[in-house]
Design an enzyme around this catalytic site. Structure first.
Site, PDB file in Angstrom:
ATOM      1  N   ALA A  17      -2.499 115.664 -52.236  1.00  0.00           N
ATOM      2  CA  ALA A  17      -2.125 115.029 -53.715  1.00  0.00           C
ATOM      3  C   ALA A  17      -1.392 113.640 -53.661  1.00  0.00           C
ATOM      4  O   ALA A  17      -1.659 112.915 -53.295  1.00  0.00           O
ATOM      5  CB  ALA A  17      -1.844 115.704 -54.762  1.00  0.00           C
ATOM      6  N   TYR A 193     -15.104 128.309 -39.274  1.00  0.00           N
ATOM      7  CA  TYR A 193     -14.776 127.178 -38.655  1.00  0.00           C
ATOM      8  C   TYR A 193     -13.729 127.061 -37.630  1.00  0.00           C
ATOM      9  O   TYR A 193     -12.683 127.264 -37.633  1.00  0.00           O
ATOM     10  CB  TYR A 193     -15.060 126.080 -39.946  1.00  0.00           C
ATOM     11  CG  TYR A 193     -14.135 126.218 -41.014  1.00  0.00           C
ATOM     12  CD1 TYR A 193     -13.326 125.527 -40.970  1.00  0.00           C
ATOM     13  CD2 TYR A 193     -14.507 126.700 -42.407  1.00  0.00           C
ATOM     14  CE1 TYR A 193     -12.275 124.604 -41.436  1.00  0.00           C
ATOM     15  CE2 TYR A 193     -13.408 125.920 -43.104  1.00  0.00           C
ATOM     16  CZ  TYR A 193     -11.980 125.703 -42.446  1.00  0.00           C
ATOM     17  OH  TYR A 193     -10.997 125.317 -43.474  1.00  0.00           O
ATOM     18  N   ASP A 270      -3.968 120.169 -57.355  1.00  0.00           N
ATOM     19  CA  ASP A 270      -3.812 121.577 -58.059  1.00  0.00           C
ATOM     20  C   ASP A 270      -2.912 121.374 -58.992  1.00  0.00           C
ATOM     21  O   ASP A 270      -2.739 122.834 -60.111  1.00  0.00           O
ATOM     22  CB  ASP A 270      -3.072 122.525 -56.723  1.00  0.00           C
ATOM     23  CG  ASP A 270      -3.684 122.471 -55.863  1.00  0.00           C
ATOM     24  OD1 ASP A 270      -5.123 122.646 -55.724  1.00  0.00           O
ATOM     25  OD2 ASP A 270      -3.189 123.868 -55.465  1.00  0.00           O
TER      26      ASP A 270
HETATM   27  C1  LIG Z   1      -7.987 130.313 -49.200  1.00  0.00           C
HETATM   28  C2  LIG Z   1      -7.877 128.813 -49.313  1.00  0.00           C
HETATM   29  C3  LIG Z   1      -8.783 127.722 -48.660  1.00  0.00           C
HETATM   30  C4  LIG Z   1      -8.301 126.203 -48.999  1.00  0.00           C
HETATM   31  N1  LIG Z   1      -9.551 125.694 -48.605  1.00  0.00           N
HETATM   32  C5  LIG Z   1     -10.634 124.277 -48.974  1.00  0.00           C
HETATM   33  C6  LIG Z   1     -10.926 123.940 -48.334  1.00  0.00           C
HETATM   34  O1  LIG Z   1     -11.266 124.330 -46.497  1.00  0.00           O
HETATM   35  N2  LIG Z   1     -11.117 122.599 -48.371  1.00  0.00           N
HETATM   36  C7  LIG Z   1     -10.249 121.749 -49.721  1.00  0.00           C
HETATM   37  O2  LIG Z   1     -10.623 120.873 -50.220  1.00  0.00           O
HETATM   38  N3  LIG Z   1      -9.115 122.990 -50.409  1.00  0.00           N
HETATM   39  C8  LIG Z   1      -9.917 124.209 -49.883  1.00  0.00           C
HETATM   40  N4  LIG Z   1      -8.021 124.759 -50.394  1.00  0.00           N
HETATM   41  C9  LIG Z   1      -7.161 124.109 -51.558  1.00  0.00           C
HETATM   42  C10 LIG Z   1      -6.361 123.571 -50.769  1.00  0.00           C
HETATM   43  O3  LIG Z   1      -5.708 123.943 -50.010  1.00  0.00           O
HETATM   44  C11 LIG Z   1      -5.534 122.734 -52.170  1.00  0.00           C
HETATM   45  O4  LIG Z   1      -5.891 122.316 -53.119  1.00  0.00           O
HETATM   46  C12 LIG Z   1      -4.482 121.718 -52.464  1.00  0.00           C
HETATM   47  O5  LIG Z   1      -3.697 121.912 -50.932  1.00  0.00           O
HETATM   48  C13 LIG Z   1      -3.852 120.885 -53.177  1.00  0.00           C
HETATM   49  O6  LIG Z   1      -2.927 120.384 -52.912  1.00  0.00           O
HETATM   50  P1  LIG Z   1      -2.141 119.389 -53.811  1.00  0.00           P
HETATM   51  O7  LIG Z   1      -1.406 117.989 -52.516  1.00  0.00           O
HETATM   52  O8  LIG Z   1      -2.323 119.441 -55.285  1.00  0.00           O
HETATM   53  O9  LIG Z   1      -0.653 120.729 -53.934  1.00  0.00           O
HETATM   54  P2  LIG Z   1       0.179 121.412 -52.442  1.00  0.00           P
HETATM   55  O10 LIG Z   1      -0.476 121.163 -51.548  1.00  0.00           O
HETATM   56  O11 LIG Z   1       0.598 122.405 -53.399  1.00  0.00           O
HETATM   57  O12 LIG Z   1       1.242 120.480 -52.772  1.00  0.00           O
HETATM   58  C14 LIG Z   1       2.489 120.194 -53.945  1.00  0.00           C
HETATM   59  C15 LIG Z   1       3.423 119.534 -53.096  1.00  0.00           C
HETATM   60  O13 LIG Z   1       4.647 119.579 -53.723  1.00  0.00           O
HETATM   61  C16 LIG Z   1       6.111 119.530 -53.125  1.00  0.00           C
HETATM   62  N5  LIG Z   1       6.563 120.702 -54.464  1.00  0.00           N
HETATM   63  C17 LIG Z   1       6.968 120.990 -55.616  1.00  0.00           C
HETATM   64  N6  LIG Z   1       7.526 121.057 -56.415  1.00  0.00           N
HETATM   65  C18 LIG Z   1       8.599 120.683 -55.914  1.00  0.00           C
HETATM   66  C19 LIG Z   1       9.694 120.610 -56.218  1.00  0.00           C
HETATM   67  N7  LIG Z   1       9.962 120.691 -57.971  1.00  0.00           N
HETATM   68  N8  LIG Z   1      10.056 119.327 -55.833  1.00  0.00           N
HETATM   69  C20 LIG Z   1       9.687 117.831 -55.002  1.00  0.00           C
HETATM   70  N9  LIG Z   1       8.523 118.403 -54.645  1.00  0.00           N
HETATM   71  C21 LIG Z   1       7.965 119.857 -55.236  1.00  0.00           C
HETATM   72  C22 LIG Z   1       5.263 121.062 -52.729  1.00  0.00           C
HETATM   73  O14 LIG Z   1       6.558 121.989 -51.991  1.00  0.00           O
HETATM   74  C23 LIG Z   1       4.214 120.473 -51.889  1.00  0.00           C
HETATM   75  O15 LIG Z   1       4.452 120.074 -50.839  1.00  0.00           O
HETATM   76  C24 LIG Z   1      -8.189 125.618 -49.618  1.00  0.00           C
HETATM   77  C25 LIG Z   1      -6.551 126.470 -50.620  1.00  0.00           C
HETATM   78  C26 LIG Z   1      -7.186 128.113 -49.926  1.00  0.00           C
HETATM   79  C27 LIG Z   1      -5.554 129.366 -51.017  1.00  0.00           C
END
Ligand SMILES: Cc1cc2nc3c(=O)[nH]c(=O)nc-3n(C[C@H](O)[C@H](O)[C@H](O)COP(=O)(O)OP(=O)(O)OC[C@H]3O[C@@H](n4cnc5c(N)ncnc54)[C@H](O)[C@@H]3O)c2cc1C
Length: 375
Positions: A17, A193, A270
């Site tokens: 994100a 996959y 997320d």
């Molecule tokens: C088993 C499994 C399979 C999945 N398969 C898929 C799929 O096939 N396709 C799909 O679209 N999605 C899939 N997902 C979901 C997907 O991985 C997540 O929804 C996605 O990674 C969310 O991205 P994000 O950037 O919101 O959060 P995150 O990837 O969790 O990134 C958050 C970032 O913020 C940083 N952070 C947090 N707090 C702080 C702080 N206080 N200060 C500085 N940095 C901070 C963290 O270190 C991290 O780098 C899957 C999930 C699971 C569990």
């Protein structure tokens, strides 16, 4: 258009994100600073399925060719029973030949997004955990499941354990099978996959009353995953024999945040709407969010109005996707007579009226965030 030029924007989190929104905002001329607590953007996670609804955004960010170079084109999903027999096939790509379903290692996607963000001028600072939220003209919380920005907007919220545990692993595999395959057994299912570069992704999900901590990087003994799927047939035993390192975590449900923004702070991915992984849409929704948030900020001069418009545009869709993922959890894990009836029904529909099954999720894959009308 054009309200982003020279705007100062701070983003917490360099996951899918945070990096997507950083690239999108910086490409429109904003001064973007990303703060990430990790000291390196490591090989966290495993495979991701990136469906066309997010692919359209990545392509608009100029990532089409680099994505194709590091991903595998999927032709769709095939459902099997636990013995390996085919229950239904969904050749999703054939239904929309102009759109790409991609299978990619999360680390490769992160690398591409990081490069796109930096190339557009975003400044990414690693090893910068945010404890007190900075006072910024616009603060974007892309800080994942345990988001501090979400907590600041909504107060503390306690997630609940879904009774399901997930394992994730990569195994070596050169087979060029272009389908995501789901093997469904009572109380458990396994998804696999190919990821290209000689790797195959394995995700096993099992219902069990105890839980492991929520998070990405807890290691487990591969024998636990082998034992959970020991009665499965088809290619599964051969895959499980190759397991070396296995991650495990509990799947928790968090409600979708009620408040996404307060005029100066806003959340996406997320941080707003963690989902069960059973529609493979978590990262995909984060990418959709990033585009729509950028559009709103670029097209609407008043920041508070832009952020409110973003929530209004996104909330109904993410609620529907999260509900579809919850429903799939039940459908995949049927047992006893329900399972026989469910699988027989799927087999019949797949044979007699394949379009019905195939079309069920058109609303997910045919959505085009670029066509969202923002004004
Ligand atoms: C088993 C499994 C399979 C999945 N398969 C898929 C799929 O096939 N396709 C799909 O679209 N999605 C899939 N997902 C979901 C997907 O991985 C997540 O929804 C996605 O990674 C969310 O991205 P994000 O950037 O919101 O959060 P995150 O990837 O969790 O990134 C958050 C970032 O913020 C940083 N952070 C947090 N707090 C702080 C702080 N206080 N200060 C500085 N940095 C901070 C963290 O270190 C991290 O780098 C899957 C999930 C699971 C569990």
């Amino acid at each position: 258009m054009g309200h982003l030029t020279h705007r100062d924007i701070t983003i917490i989190g360099a996951g899918v994100a945070g990096l997507t929104v950083a690239a999108a905002l910086a490409q429109r001329g904003a001064h973007v600073r990303v703060l990430e607590r990790a000291d390196a953007l490591r090989e966290v996670g495993a495979g991701l399925q990136i469906s066309p609804n997010a692919g359209r955004v990545l392509e608009a960010l100029g990532l089409s060719a680099p994505l194709d170079a590091v991903s595998v084109r999927s032709e769709g999903v095939v459902l099997h029973d636990s013995h390996g027999r085919q229950v239904a096939a969904m050749p999703l790509a054939r239904r929309r030949p102009d759109a790409a379903f991609r299978l990619i290692h999360r680390a490769r996607l992160i690398e591409l997004l990081e490069r796109a963000a930096r190339d557009a001028g975003a400044e990414i600072t690693l090893d910068s955990p945010v404890t007190d939220l900075p006072d910024a003209p616009l603060l974007i919380g892309a800080d994942g499941l345990h988001s501090r920005v979400r907590a600041a907007l909504n107060g503390p919220q306690t997630p609940f354990f879904t009774g399901q545990t997930a394992w994730r692993a990569l195994i070596p595999d050169g087979a060029a099978d272009p389908f995501a395959r789901v093997f469904m057994g009572p109380g458990r299912h396994l998804v696999s996959y190919p990821l290209g570069a000689g790797l195959r992704n394995i995700v096993g999900v099992m219902e069990r009353p105890d839980w492991t901590a929520e998070g990405w990087s807890h290691e487990d003994d591969p024998d636990h995953l082998r034992a959970a799927f020991g009665r499965f047939g088809g290619p599964v035993p051969g895959w499980l024999a190759q397991l070396q390192r296995v991650g495990v975590w509990g799947l928790f449900r968090h409600p979708i945040a009620a408040r996404w923004q307060d005029g100066r702070r806003v959340i996406l991915g997320d941080a707003v709407h963690p989902t069960l992984p059973f529609m493979a849409q978590g990262a995909v929704m984060a990418i959709e969010d990033a585009w729509v948030l950028t559009e709103c900020l670029d097209r609407i001069a008043d920041q508070a109005a832009a952020l409110a418009r973003y929530q209004a545009a996104r909330a109904p869709r993410v609620a529907r996707v999260v509900a579809a993922a919850n429903a799939n959890a039940r459908n995949y894990h049927l047992s006893g007579p329900q399972r026989l009836i469910g699988h027989a029904g799927l087999r019949a529909i797949s044979r007699l009226a394949p379009g019905v099954l195939l079309g069920k999720f058109d609303w997910i894959y045919d959505y085009d965030p670029l066509a969202e009308r923002i004004s």
